[in-house]
Design an enzyme around this catalytic site. Structure first.
Site, PDB file in Angstrom:
ATOM      1  N   PRO A 136     -45.597  16.914 -76.456  1.00  0.00           N
ATOM      2  CA  PRO A 136     -43.555  16.139 -77.724  1.00  0.00           C
ATOM      3  C   PRO A 136     -42.688  15.577 -77.575  1.00  0.00           C
ATOM      4  O   PRO A 136     -41.922  16.393 -78.107  1.00  0.00           O
ATOM      5  CB  PRO A 136     -44.265  17.375 -78.003  1.00  0.00           C
ATOM      6  CG  PRO A 136     -43.830  18.541 -77.356  1.00  0.00           C
ATOM      7  CD  PRO A 136     -44.663  18.069 -75.842  1.00  0.00           C
ATOM      8  N   CYS A 137     -43.205  14.362 -76.865  1.00  0.00           N
ATOM      9  CA  CYS A 137     -41.542  14.528 -76.609  1.00  0.00           C
ATOM     10  C   CYS A 137     -40.857  13.066 -77.642  1.00  0.00           C
ATOM     11  O   CYS A 137     -39.234  13.521 -77.669  1.00  0.00           O
ATOM     12  CB  CYS A 137     -41.361  13.277 -75.808  1.00  0.00           C
ATOM     13  SG  CYS A 137     -42.223  11.206 -75.932  1.00  0.00           S
ATOM     14  N   HIS A 138     -41.287  13.410 -78.500  1.00  0.00           N
ATOM     15  CA  HIS A 138     -40.978  13.155 -80.606  1.00  0.00           C
ATOM     16  C   HIS A 138     -39.973  14.222 -81.253  1.00  0.00           C
ATOM     17  O   HIS A 138     -39.772  13.957 -82.005  1.00  0.00           O
ATOM     18  CB  HIS A 138     -42.446  12.789 -81.413  1.00  0.00           C
ATOM     19  CG  HIS A 138     -43.087  14.105 -81.708  1.00  0.00           C
ATOM     20  ND1 HIS A 138     -44.018  13.966 -80.654  1.00  0.00           N
ATOM     21  CD2 HIS A 138     -43.093  14.560 -82.555  1.00  0.00           C
ATOM     22  CE1 HIS A 138     -44.915  15.223 -81.439  1.00  0.00           C
ATOM     23  NE2 HIS A 138     -44.580  15.574 -82.532  1.00  0.00           N
TER      24      HIS A 138
END
Length: 180
Positions: A136-138
């Protein structure tokens, strides 16, 4: 043999590619199905579109549920990181531990992997993340809690949309209302 499938979510049509060792790529929606497919196939240009086997179908269901706002963990999804360098593996595994609706900074990730001066390298690793949403780079933000560094279609607007779906800052005034 590698295969892939496109699937619908609340933010648009995503893609997932897999092989015998697990997921090799996840693609957030692009402007069209063709563009999503093209970006996804960078991970495996010879993959064929097919119906997903049960573990991949489960991964698709979980991704779609998370993007509908359900508090779903994607940590059980098996990723094939055989083409990912050791530094990126450490970054991706650390990022996967961030729960939905929460954020950490690039510096937090760098410190967690034992490289306190590595925030920029963490950002570069996340910019190459082939497993968008599963890694989950967001959920990773700048040092001052700014929404920065998101390479998906729509950039920071997409990052903000995904975080809001997860309930991030739901009851607080947002510093980013101008992006909404």
């Amino acid at each position: 043999m590698h295969a892939y499938a496109l699937f619908d979510t609340a933010i648009g049509r995503c893609g997932i590619a897999w092989g015998a060792k697990g997921v090799i790529g996840v693609q957030l929606p692009e402007r069209s199905d063709a563009a999503t497919r093209t970006r996804l196939l960078r991970h495996s240009p010879t993959a064929e579109e097919t119906d997903p086997p049960k573990p991949i179908a489960r991964a698709i269901e979980d991704i779609a549920a998370l993007l509908r706002g359900e508090k779903k963990s994607l940590r059980a999804i098996q990723l094939d990181m055989s083409k990912v360098n050791a530094f990126c593996v450490r970054v991706y595994e650390t990022a996967r531990a961030i729960p939905p609706g929460t954020t950490r900074t690039y510096g937090d990730i760098a410190r967690a992997i034992g490289d306190p001066d590595g925030a920029r390298a963490v950002g570069q690793a996340l910019g190459r993340n082939p497993f968008a949403i599963v890694v989950p780079c967001h959920r990773i933000v700048g040092a001052d809690d700014r929404l920065v560094g998101f390479s998906a279609n729509g950039g920071i607007r997409t990052k903000l949309k995904m975080l809001k779906i997860e309930g991030w800052r739901e009851n607080e005034p947002s510093l980013f209302e101008e992006l909404a």
